[in-house]
Design an enzyme around this catalytic site. Structure first.
Site, PDB file in Angstrom:
ATOM      1  N   ASP A 428     -11.196 -36.827 -37.438  1.00 53.94           N
ATOM      2  CA  ASP A 428     -11.173 -36.061 -36.198  1.00 53.94           C
ATOM      3  C   ASP A 428     -10.973 -37.047 -35.050  1.00 53.94           C
ATOM      4  O   ASP A 428     -11.859 -37.855 -34.753  1.00 53.94           O
ATOM      5  CB  ASP A 428     -12.490 -35.301 -36.045  1.00 53.94           C
ATOM      6  CG  ASP A 428     -12.523 -34.388 -34.824  1.00 53.94           C
ATOM      7  OD1 ASP A 428     -11.723 -34.600 -33.896  1.00 53.94           O
ATOM      8  OD2 ASP A 428     -13.362 -33.473 -34.796  1.00 53.94           O
ATOM      9  N   HIS A 429      -9.814 -36.965 -34.403  1.00 54.61           N
ATOM     10  CA  HIS A 429      -9.474 -37.963 -33.383  1.00 54.61           C
ATOM     11  C   HIS A 429     -10.295 -37.803 -32.109  1.00 54.61           C
ATOM     12  O   HIS A 429     -10.248 -38.668 -31.223  1.00 54.61           O
ATOM     13  CB  HIS A 429      -7.980 -37.898 -33.052  1.00 54.61           C
ATOM     14  CG  HIS A 429      -7.338 -39.248 -32.931  1.00 54.61           C
ATOM     15  ND1 HIS A 429      -7.937 -40.301 -32.282  1.00 54.61           N
ATOM     16  CD2 HIS A 429      -6.154 -39.721 -33.373  1.00 54.61           C
ATOM     17  CE1 HIS A 429      -7.149 -41.352 -32.318  1.00 54.61           C
ATOM     18  NE2 HIS A 429      -6.054 -41.041 -32.982  1.00 54.61           N
TER      19      HIS A 429
END
Length: 458
Positions: A428-429
């Protein structure tokens, strides 16, 4: 002769606010005499298959639902003929009669049934209202407000509250497709849940029923002459589909790949299998990968975290509940090993085996499937080298372990046949920067390429 009475048992909430379950099979029949807590049915929730114990001692009078029926929580599923004093122990304060009963006891709060038949006291006659688990909304421009197509209606007084209307993902999708604002749709389900029928009635569009013979899955396949086969989407597969859609369109995924020579790791596994300490313990490349992930998280804690949209916080876990994606006949499950970071290597190997065996046997519990903090998917068992795995909802990262292949590889300045594997890391950036993801993946790869590197990391 003692007096008897008829008591109904209503489908209980089997955990985490689930709203419905499918009756897989009955373990009893009408006329059978059952004891308290005897298993009477096997049901499938959106999480797992659960055995349902009897809340009463008595005789089965009526089975209200057939195997294959999807039943909403709070609906009667079976009636018992019981003695006046049979069933659940009375409340310490009120001496209330049994749980889930259809009868009403004056001035006594109604008890809501749970897995073992006796829940907490609930004021009123309805199911206790529980706040639905929510996922972070999609980051991006706000969607245009849908225009309702149903009959004009004054919004309820509390429609401006922050909490969204209670409904399931398929119902929300249906409302979106019809251009309806769910805040305007009155819910008739348990605890005010908005059902598919509520949306259809409000919009004025009656759904066309699919003929039963087309809905049911045919085991004969193409040989029957039918041009298509339809299988109802329900249970674990329905939950998985909704969760994956939520994850894919909520968390901005990024995926990185690393190909590693794991010949030293396989040599280590071969030696460990002959060790007395690991006698009878199954050891695989997944076992080493799991241990490498646990060690790498100590150096890269951002990958063991969660995005809390409601409180606008990043929650970093100081423990690891390690999820292992498992393909089962009922669909994809991701049970997790609780506090895996604290397990010695032999115990971790045993827990991995037990977890996989339980998943294949359909014995995974809702508790096994909740609370994960990071996951591994072993796509290599299907002969796949790499992929872009979707995050398990609520987690920051998932590692894909590819197939181990014998390949020409540069080794000590020459080309040699080596055992090689590709690692795929999705993260998850919002939570994990590219540098953090890269360092974590490099640490896992270094330990698999040379197990002795562990000494430099702990």
């Amino acid at each position: 002769m003692s007096a008897t009475m008829i008591k109904e048992f209503r489908l209980p909430d089997l955990g985490e606010g689930l709203t419905e379950s499918e009756i897989l099979s009955w373990k009893v029949d009408v006329g059978d005499t059952v004891s308290l807590n005897q298993v009477i049915a096997e049901v499938e929730t959106a999480k797992a298959v659960v055995e349902l114990p009897s809340p009463f001692a008595g005789v089965i009078k009526e089975l209200h639902e057939q195997p294959g029926s999807v039943v909403e929580v709070g609906k009667p599923i079976v009636s018992f003929e019981v003695a006046d004093d049979a069933g659940a122990p009375p409340s310490a304060s009120s001496g209330a009669a049994g749980t889930g009963s259809g009868e009403t006891v004056a001035e006594t709060p109604k008890r809501e049934p749970n897995l073992v038949g006796y829940g907490a006291v609930v004021e009123g006659s309805g199911r206790p209202t529980r706040r639905a688990r929510t996922f972070a909304p999609v980051v991006g421009p706000a969607e245009p407000k849908p225009v309702a197509t149903g009959p004009a209606e004054t919004p309820p007084a509390d429609s401006g509250r922050a909490e969204r209307p209670r409904s399931t993902p398929p119902v929300r999708k249906l409302a979106k497709d019809l251009g309806l604002d769910l805040a305007r749709v009155p819910g008739t389900g348990p605890g005010g849940l908005i059902t598919r029928e509520d949306v259809q009635e409000f919009s004025g569009h009656a759904a066309e029923p699919v003929p039963q013979q087309r809905r049911e899955s045919s085991s004969a396949g193409a040989g029957t002459g039918e041009r298509e086969t339809r299988t109802p989407i329900k249970g674990v597969r329905k939950h998985t589909a909704a969760a994956m859609v939520q994850s894919a369109f909520t968390a901005p995924h990024a995926t990185e790949f690393l190909t590693v020579d794991v010949t030293p790791s396989l040599d280590l596994l071969a030696k460990l299998k002959t060790s007395r300490e690991f006698s009878g313990i199954k050891l695989t490349p997944l076992t080493l990968a799991a241990k490498a992930v646990l060690i790498a998280l100590g150096r890269n804690p951002a990958l063991n975290s969660r995005w809390d949209e409601e409180n606008q916080e990043i929650v970093t876990f100081n423990y690891v509940n390690l999820g292992i994606a498992a393909a089962t006949p009922r669909g994809l499950m991701v049970p997790n090993i609780k506090d895996a970071h604290a397990l010695p290597f032999p115990r971790l190997a045993q827990e991995l085996t037990a977890l996989a065996d339980a998943a294949r046997a359909g014995k995974t519990t809702p508790g096994d499937l909740s609370g994960g903090t990071i996951s591994i998917t072993n796509i290599g068992v299907f002969g796949i080298d790499a992929g872009t795995p979707i995050l398990n909802p609520g987690e920051a990262a998932i590692l894909g372990l590819g197939a181990v292949r014998t390949m020409p590889w540069e080794y000590r300045g020459e080309v040699a046949l080596r055992q090689v594997v590709t690692l795929s890391l999705s993260f998850d950036h919002r939570l994990v920067d590219g540098e953090q993801g890269s360092r974590f993946l490099a640490d896992v790869g270094a330990m698999l390429a040379e197990p002795g590197m562990v000494l430099t990391m702990v």
